[in-house]
Enzyme design. Sequence first.
Site, PDB file in Angstrom:
ATOM      1  N   ASN A 110      -6.830   8.262  -6.092  1.00 39.96           N
ATOM      2  CA  ASN A 110      -7.624   9.216  -6.880  1.00 39.96           C
ATOM      3  C   ASN A 110      -6.778  10.465  -7.050  1.00 39.96           C
ATOM      4  OD1 ASN A 110      -9.438  11.019  -7.933  1.00 39.96           O
ATOM      5  ND2 ASN A 110     -10.775  11.078  -6.135  1.00 39.96           N
ATOM      6  N   TRP A 111      -6.239  10.634  -8.250  1.00 35.92           N
ATOM      7  CA  TRP A 111      -5.327  11.767  -8.485  1.00 35.92           C
ATOM      8  C   TRP A 111      -6.075  13.100  -8.596  1.00 35.92           C
ATOM      9  CZ3 TRP A 111      -1.510   9.601 -12.790  1.00 35.92           C
ATOM     10  CH2 TRP A 111      -0.784   8.527 -12.244  1.00 35.92           C
ATOM     11  N   LYS A 112      -7.388  13.043  -8.716  1.00 37.40           N
ATOM     12  CA  LYS A 112      -8.204  14.259  -8.889  1.00 37.40           C
ATOM     13  C   LYS A 112      -7.626  15.095 -10.044  1.00 37.40           C
ATOM     14  CE  LYS A 112      -9.508  13.834  -4.083  1.00 37.40           C
ATOM     15  NZ  LYS A 112      -9.946  14.445  -2.833  1.00 37.40           N
ATOM     16  N   HIS A 161     -18.171  10.742  -6.415  1.00 40.24           N
ATOM     17  CA  HIS A 161     -17.226  11.379  -5.487  1.00 40.24           C
ATOM     18  C   HIS A 161     -17.855  12.654  -4.921  1.00 40.24           C
ATOM     19  CE1 HIS A 161     -13.745  13.290  -3.757  1.00 40.24           C
ATOM     20  NE2 HIS A 161     -13.193  12.087  -3.739  1.00 40.24           N
ATOM     21  N   GLU A 177     -16.721  15.487  -4.409  1.00 40.54           N
ATOM     22  CA  GLU A 177     -16.416  16.719  -5.155  1.00 40.54           C
ATOM     23  C   GLU A 177     -17.327  16.837  -6.379  1.00 40.54           C
ATOM     24  OE1 GLU A 177     -12.272  15.797  -5.348  1.00 40.54           O
ATOM     25  OE2 GLU A 177     -12.184  16.075  -3.170  1.00 40.54           O
ATOM     26  N   GLU A 231     -16.505   7.809   2.108  1.00 43.09           N
ATOM     27  CA  GLU A 231     -15.599   8.945   2.278  1.00 43.09           C
ATOM     28  C   GLU A 231     -16.335  10.074   3.014  1.00 43.09           C
ATOM     29  OE1 GLU A 231     -12.263   8.924  -0.843  1.00 43.09           O
ATOM     30  OE2 GLU A 231     -14.002   9.779  -1.840  1.00 43.09           O
ATOM     31  N   GLY A 250      -9.173  15.634   2.385  1.00 47.65           N
ATOM     32  CA  GLY A 250      -8.236  16.736   2.147  1.00 47.65           C
ATOM     33  C   GLY A 250      -8.065  17.662   3.338  1.00 47.65           C
ATOM     34  N   SER A 277      -8.171  11.449   4.012  1.00 49.69           N
ATOM     35  CA  SER A 277      -6.907  11.681   4.728  1.00 49.69           C
ATOM     36  C   SER A 277      -6.223  10.399   5.196  1.00 49.69           C
ATOM     37  CB  SER A 277      -7.114  12.641   5.903  1.00 49.69           C
ATOM     38  OG  SER A 277      -7.536  13.907   5.426  1.00 49.69           O
ATOM     39  N   GLY A 318      -6.449  10.167  -1.756  1.00 52.37           N
ATOM     40  CA  GLY A 318      -6.299  11.384  -2.548  1.00 52.37           C
ATOM     41  C   GLY A 318      -4.860  11.868  -2.514  1.00 52.37           C
ATOM     42  N   GLY A 319      -4.601  12.881  -1.688  1.00 54.02           N
ATOM     43  CA  GLY A 319      -3.291  13.542  -1.645  1.00 54.02           C
ATOM     44  C   GLY A 319      -2.101  12.592  -1.581  1.00 54.02           C
TER      45      GLY A 319
HETATM   46  P1  13P Z   1      -7.536  12.785   0.646  1.00 57.27           P
HETATM   47  O1  13P Z   1      -6.865  11.457   0.833  1.00 57.27           O
HETATM   48  O2  13P Z   1      -6.664  13.825   0.031  1.00 57.27           O
HETATM   49  O3  13P Z   1      -8.215  13.235   1.918  1.00 57.27           O
HETATM   50  O4  13P Z   1      -8.723  12.550  -0.419  1.00 57.27           O
HETATM   51  C1  13P Z   1      -9.598  11.495  -0.244  1.00 57.27           C
HETATM   52  C2  13P Z   1     -10.411  11.356  -1.474  1.00 57.27           C
HETATM   53  O5  13P Z   1     -11.228  12.215  -1.769  1.00 57.27           O
HETATM   54  C3  13P Z   1     -10.190  10.188  -2.329  1.00 57.27           C
HETATM   55  O6  13P Z   1     -11.183  10.083  -3.302  1.00 57.27           O
END
Ligand code: 13P
Length: 253
Positions: free
Chosen positions: A9-11, A97, A99, A169, A175, A215, A236-237
């Site tokens: 997920n590149w956000k 998600h 967020e 999640e 994050g 994470s 994510g990251g």
């Molecule tokens: P991180 O891997 O950066 O913690 O993010 C997880 C995430 O929200 C994937 O959708």
Amino acid sequence: MRKKIVAGNWKMNLDKNQALALTNDLVDTLGDLPEHQRVMVCPPSIHLSSVVEVASGSKGLEVGGQNMHQAGSGAYTGEISGAMLKSYGVNSVLLGHSERRAYFHEDNSLLREKVDAALAMGIEVIYCFGEILEERENETHFDVVSSQLKEALFHLEASQWNGVVLAYEPVWAIGTGRTASPEQAQEMHAHIRSVLTDTYGTECADGVSILYGGSVKPDNAKEIFSQPDVDGGLIGGASLKTEDFMAIVAAMS
Ligand code: 13P
């Protein structure tokens, strides 16, 4: 047999050149995948068209959206529809998600509408959910997760679940560098599968892939993915760097 999936997920990261460079690198690096494995990236919607084009040069790299609107079309400035995703060859979408729940006020009843809209278009739903820190600390996390599932998804027929992937999640692990331990992940994934089993039966529940997100990094992926009810990860990251993402893909067995 349910599939193992690693999805990135590149956000809201990467400009056009960076997105294309990363996709090209992934296409170059990703070899043939075994039948039971899937790899996906979910770029910002503005990049979908070009990422799909580059990814079509690979055998295995799938492309998903990060969100879609529940309406088919109309006066919803800034939004994208399922039909638009489909028209670019995008066949999966993240919904719910944390967020989007936190910053865009998406709740379970809205997500139920989005789930229906996606499935009606033949778009696979990757439904994201998980508790916040306070809920884990006051030990309501199992109830919260059950409600997030039931309110958005339990109106579906058993047959519709082959278009649904779950992504647990825990918000406190997103994050933050703080990961659920493999035992905590397994405990919640087993709970999720048992909630599914209670309503839909074992055959349906055993067929649903349940991803862990929060994470996941190259150094913890293998241990998390080795848990019996963890079927891969939503990253994510670490999905923004080819080396890290590919190391996580390699941790799928
Ligand atoms: P991180 O891997 O950066 O913690 O993010 C997880 C995430 O929200 C994937 O959708």
